[in-house]
Scaffold this active site. Structure first.
Site, PDB file in Angstrom:
ATOM      1  N   LYS A   1     -42.599 -13.962   8.778  1.00 25.96           N
ATOM      2  CA  LYS A   1     -43.792 -13.022   8.969  1.00 25.96           C
ATOM      3  C   LYS A   1     -44.939 -13.624   8.258  1.00 25.96           C
ATOM      4  O   LYS A   1     -44.753 -13.300   6.889  1.00 25.96           O
ATOM      5  CB  LYS A   1     -43.309 -11.391   8.723  1.00 25.96           C
ATOM      6  CG  LYS A   1     -44.300 -10.628   8.969  1.00 25.96           C
ATOM      7  CD  LYS A   1     -44.202  -9.305   8.133  1.00 25.96           C
ATOM      8  CE  LYS A   1     -45.459  -8.372   8.387  1.00 25.96           C
ATOM      9  NZ  LYS A   1     -46.443  -9.047   7.666  1.00 25.96           N
TER      10      LYS A   1
ATOM     11  N   GLU B   1     -41.298 -13.970  -5.599  1.00 30.31           N
ATOM     12  CA  GLU B   1     -42.447 -14.859  -6.247  1.00 30.31           C
ATOM     13  C   GLU B   1     -43.503 -13.713  -6.352  1.00 30.31           C
ATOM     14  O   GLU B   1     -44.090 -13.531  -5.226  1.00 30.31           O
ATOM     15  CB  GLU B   1     -42.986 -16.005  -5.858  1.00 30.31           C
ATOM     16  CG  GLU B   1     -43.543 -16.902  -6.462  1.00 30.31           C
ATOM     17  CD  GLU B   1     -45.066 -16.944  -6.200  1.00 30.31           C
ATOM     18  OE1 GLU B   1     -45.782 -16.020  -6.970  1.00 30.31           O
ATOM     19  OE2 GLU B   1     -45.759 -17.191  -5.311  1.00 30.31           O
TER      20      GLU B   1
ATOM     21  N   CYS C   1     -51.972 -15.663  -7.663  1.00 32.21           N
ATOM     22  CA  CYS C   1     -51.031 -15.127  -8.268  1.00 32.21           C
ATOM     23  C   CYS C   1     -51.137 -15.743 -10.004  1.00 32.21           C
ATOM     24  O   CYS C   1     -50.705 -14.815 -10.771  1.00 32.21           O
ATOM     25  CB  CYS C   1     -49.424 -15.129  -7.698  1.00 32.21           C
ATOM     26  SG  CYS C   1     -49.014 -16.796  -7.289  1.00 32.21           S
TER      27      CYS C   1
ATOM     28  N   GLU D   1     -53.103  -6.984 -12.900  1.00 30.28           N
ATOM     29  CA  GLU D   1     -53.673  -7.953 -12.069  1.00 30.28           C
ATOM     30  C   GLU D   1     -54.861  -7.564 -11.081  1.00 30.28           C
ATOM     31  O   GLU D   1     -54.715  -6.723 -10.361  1.00 30.28           O
ATOM     32  CB  GLU D   1     -52.426  -8.625 -10.978  1.00 30.28           C
ATOM     33  CG  GLU D   1     -52.835  -9.884 -10.215  1.00 30.28           C
ATOM     34  CD  GLU D   1     -51.745 -10.299  -9.476  1.00 30.28           C
ATOM     35  OE1 GLU D   1     -51.570 -11.589  -9.138  1.00 30.28           O
ATOM     36  OE2 GLU D   1     -50.776  -9.496  -8.945  1.00 30.28           O
TER      37      GLU D   1
END
Length: 787
Positions: free
Chosen positions: A192, A266, A300, A396
């Site tokens: 996906k 991750e 990231c 973040e």
């Protein structure tokens, strides 16, 4: 003077990459895409649609159909049906398929690059020169691993059907990270793409048919987070590989609890960019450009936390401000653009609001130019005068925003770098290689770059620790995520030993204490449990632990952190000493096993001998389980170093109690971990009787801790304990489900099994490199050399 002024005022002219070929391809598909299921493109006339937009212009690129539950079910069934024949095709056959995909991607690299930029908003230079070549590299690299699989992974087999879900920041690159190793190892896939950036995945889907990938081997569905969650939780899926936010990763951990799925997560990061006073500051500035302003900061592992030594902070900040003023922010298809647009209006608003709200807590902001909300262009930003608790330091942002703090000493730099719930990556900048190599192992992260940042390659593992997730992608270590050992079976529930209890004989009560911090300790609650022999007679009492006992055991293990810094040779000597002290009590232990477990003397002797052998094996491995130097295509070396995880909790199985206890403790401490063991409930006395051996074998206090009691209750306490770094568990279905659910809070690394899943007497099952891999974290340290 006129000529000099002309050079100073020199500016880039617009150099737009043509998008005609990409637009023609979109038109040829009627700007609408459905699903790839069993080798066919499936569309539904009245399907719900997502608009895929060019984020810099809001131009409609295509309508994307959202997969429904029936289509998802069909995709999973197709993958299941295709998997046996794909695995049986053999490594060579799969290598040829991956090679064909790599060649086709090379052939169409230009159109793929333009599609990626149109859909994502990143500069064409990055799509063309970084993302797409690296994606192609992954297919070539893993074609090689497919060819070598039967030789290098002869004791492993494919997992089966893999669900793969990727984010929007590197659409095709993330696709290649996921699909290439899974295919190489013989798995089939339901993939996906992110709902914001599905275009290049649809182009890849067409390449799959052109490359002759068998129907059902790769299935691709589209949709929002709802269908993604349904895919991850689907019971027909054997593994989930997810890249995305920490919050979604936690949700996946909960939704898959108890399903027996293997997970690779991750997740987010807040990576430290550590600059020492002896660093090349100009090089560090360029490293920051490649770090936090690469891909608009939507990375990231971006070095979003600048930690700079106080003596050079002012100078470095001035250099940064001058440099970001030179960065070109604008049209993504312009080959002179350095930063494109953020991926969507939603992401632009998120970054803008987060920065504004964060500044309410203090800080000074510098932005290289004005914000352009119409094109979702957010300027390169530097924020200073903040401390380690500031929201913009801890959270973040996922945008081109650098937050800077200062430090005075090397130890303070490490402390600040580790003051985060994340642990994905970091970089260390120093001209003193001794300093850099001293700091790198101390920073809690899966990847460390020295005097560089954001270096990636298919040959090198990538992944994090803490709330940045677990598992590795890339390199040989990443292949194990798509394999499972051959020969392990679901247990026969009737096979576990039980005893018919009989009245207690008139013997003196004997209660075995816990072992915590190198001392025998009574249970906090004062409660005990009876252990019985195989004939039902009373054997001994053992303590019944509670939450406070677990707290004390974990605290003792945490304080014994120096064990991990001891040399492998020193750890080996202690494990050999344990074997020596256990061997001199052979007759006593054989009789104990006969009486307690109801086995024959011959069987007890076999278990004892294997226990001694296992201690010798892991003592041998203590100074021989080396890392690797990866062959990445750059001037430097990338070292993959196996490091101890830290505090490792272990829930022991119910069979072969002496051997299974040794088989858990020995590899863990050999690799430098500290252990909190919950022994078998039925045979808790076996682990506690071993305390006498540990006490005479120079095992440092806190390295081994043992608390007996209710297995599920104690396991749940450990699963929720913030200072426990990982957990091994052999237990029933209810306990496994519970700890997987609880561990989602801090995304503890788990290695879980059902009781009776292996023959502990068989070295192939009870003593293997799999135990060592699960007792270590692989840290990849990138070290360039030369001027």
């Amino acid at each position: 003077m006129t000529l000099l002024k002309s050079f100073e005022d020199l500016d880039y002219s617009e150099a737009l990459e043509s998008n005609k070929e990409a637009q023609d391809w979109l038109e040829s598909n009627n700007r609408r895409f459905g699903q790839l299921i069993n080798g066919k493109f499936v569309t539904v006339k009245n399907a719900k649609l997502i608009e895929s937009l060019n984020p810099s212009t809001s131009e409609l690129l295509a309508h994307i159909e959202i997969a429904n539950s029936e289509q998802l079910e069909s995709a999973v069934k197709s993958a299941r049906k295709a998997q046996p024949s794909w695995e049986k095709l053999g490594g060579h056959g799969r290598a040829k398929a991956l090679y064909a995909l790599a060649r086709l991607m090379q052939k169409h690299a230009r159109i793929i690059s333009v599609l990626e930029t149109l859909d994502n908003g990143k500069p064409i230079r990055e799509s063309r020169d970084i993302d797409i070549p690296l994606a192609i590299r992954h297919f070539y690299h893993h074609a090689g691993w497919a060819q070598l699989q039967e030789k290098d992974f002869s004791s492993y087999q494919s997992i089966g059907v893999v669900a793969q879900i990727v984010p929007w920041n590197f659409p095709l690159l993330m696709l290649s990270w996921k699909i290439a190793p899974a295919l190489a190892m013989g798995n089939t896939i339901v993939f996906k793409a992110a709902e914001q950036t599905p275009i290049t995945a649809m182009f890849f889907a067409q390449l799959c048919n052109e490359a002759g990938i068998p129907p059902g081997v790769i299935n691709m569905i589209n949709g929002d987070g709802v269908i993604g969650a349904e895919l991850a939780a689907h019971k027909g899926v054997d593994k989930v590989a997810f890249t995305g936010s920490t919050a979604v990763g936690q949700s996946i951990r909960k939704s898959t609890a108890g399903q027996g799925k293997k997970l690779t997560l991750e997740l987010g990061g807040k990576s430290a960019f550590i600059v020492f006073e002896d660093a090349d500051l100009d090089a560090a500035v360029e490293g920051l450009v490649d770090s936090i302003w690469f891909n608009q900061g939507e990375v990231c592992c971006a070095g979003s936390r600048l930690l700079v030594q106080a003596e050079v902070a002012k100078e470095l900040h001035l250099k940064i401000k001058r440099r970001i003023k030179q960065l070109r922010l604008g049209k993504p298809l312009d080959k002179s653009t350095d930063l494109g647009s953020l991926v969507s209006k939603t992401q632009f608003n998120r970054v803008s609001e987060m920065v504004q709200e964060g500044l309410n807590h203090g800080g000074e902001i510098y932005q290289a130019c004005d914000i352009d909300a119409k094109g979702n262009y957010y300027p390169p930003t530097l924020i200073t005068d903040v401390d380690s608790s500031h929201p913009l330091v801890q959270e973040e942002i996922f945008g081109p925003v650098l937050v800077s703090m200062t430090f005075r000493t090397q130890s303070e730099a490490v402390e600040l770098a580790n003051n985060s719930r994340y642990g994905l990556a970091a970089s260390v900048w120093s001209e003193n290689i001794n300093r850099a190599m001293d700091v790198a192992p101390k920073v809690k992260a899966g990847v460390i770059w020295i005097n560089c940042h954001n270096q990636f390659d298919a040959s090198c593992g990538f992944g994090g620790v803490r709330e940045s997730g677990f598992g590795r992608e890339g390199g040989k270590e990443g292949l194990y995520e798509y394999l499972k050992p051959i020969g392990l079976e679901l247990p026969d529930k009737t096979s576990l030993i039980s005893a018919s209890l009989k009245p207690k004989d008139n013997v003196i009560d004997r209660t075995l204490k816990f072992y915590i911090g190198g001392k025998q300790v009574r249970p906090d609650g004062g409660h005990s449990l009876a252990n019985f022999n195989a004939d039902g007679t009373h054997a001994v009492y053992v303590g019944s632990g509670n939450r406070k006992d677990i707290r004390n055991a974990v605290s003792a293990a945490s304080k014994a952190s120096s064990w991990g810094s001891q040399s492998g040779h020193a750890r080996a000597q202690i494990i050999y000493f344990i074997a020596e002290n256990l061997s001199v009590r052979e007759s006593e232990w054989i009789q104990r096993l006969v009486t307690l477990c109801g086995v024959s003397k011959k069987q007890a002797k076999a278990e004892f001998d294997q226990s001694i052998s296992r201690l010798f094996s892991y003592a041998a491995w203590a100074d021989k389980y080396d890392g690797a130097v990866h062959s990445a295509p750059y001037r430097g070396v990338t070292m993959a170093l196996p490091e101890p995880i830290g505090v490792l909790s272990q829930i022991a199985p119910e069979e072969t109690p002496l051997l299974s206890t040794i088989s858990l403790i020995a590899p863990a401490i050999a690799m430098g971990n500290r252990v909190v063991l919950i022994p078998s409930e039925r045979f808790a006395s076996v682990a506690l009787e071993l305390v006498q051996v540990f006490e005479t074998s120079d095992v440092p206090g806190g390295v081994i801790n043992i608390v007996s009691g209710n297995k599920r209750e104690l396991a749940e306490q450990l699963a929720g304990h913030a200072e426990v770094d990982a957990m091994w568990c052999w237990a029933n279905q209810e306990t496994v489900t519970s700890i997987e659910t609880i561990s989602a809070t801090d995304l503890k690394r788990l290695w879980v099994h059902h009781d009776g899943d292996r023959d502990w007497l068989d070295p192939e099952q009870g003593e293997s490199s799999e135990f060592l891999r699960n007792a270590t974290e692989v840290k990849n340290i990138w070290t360039p050399y030369g001027d």
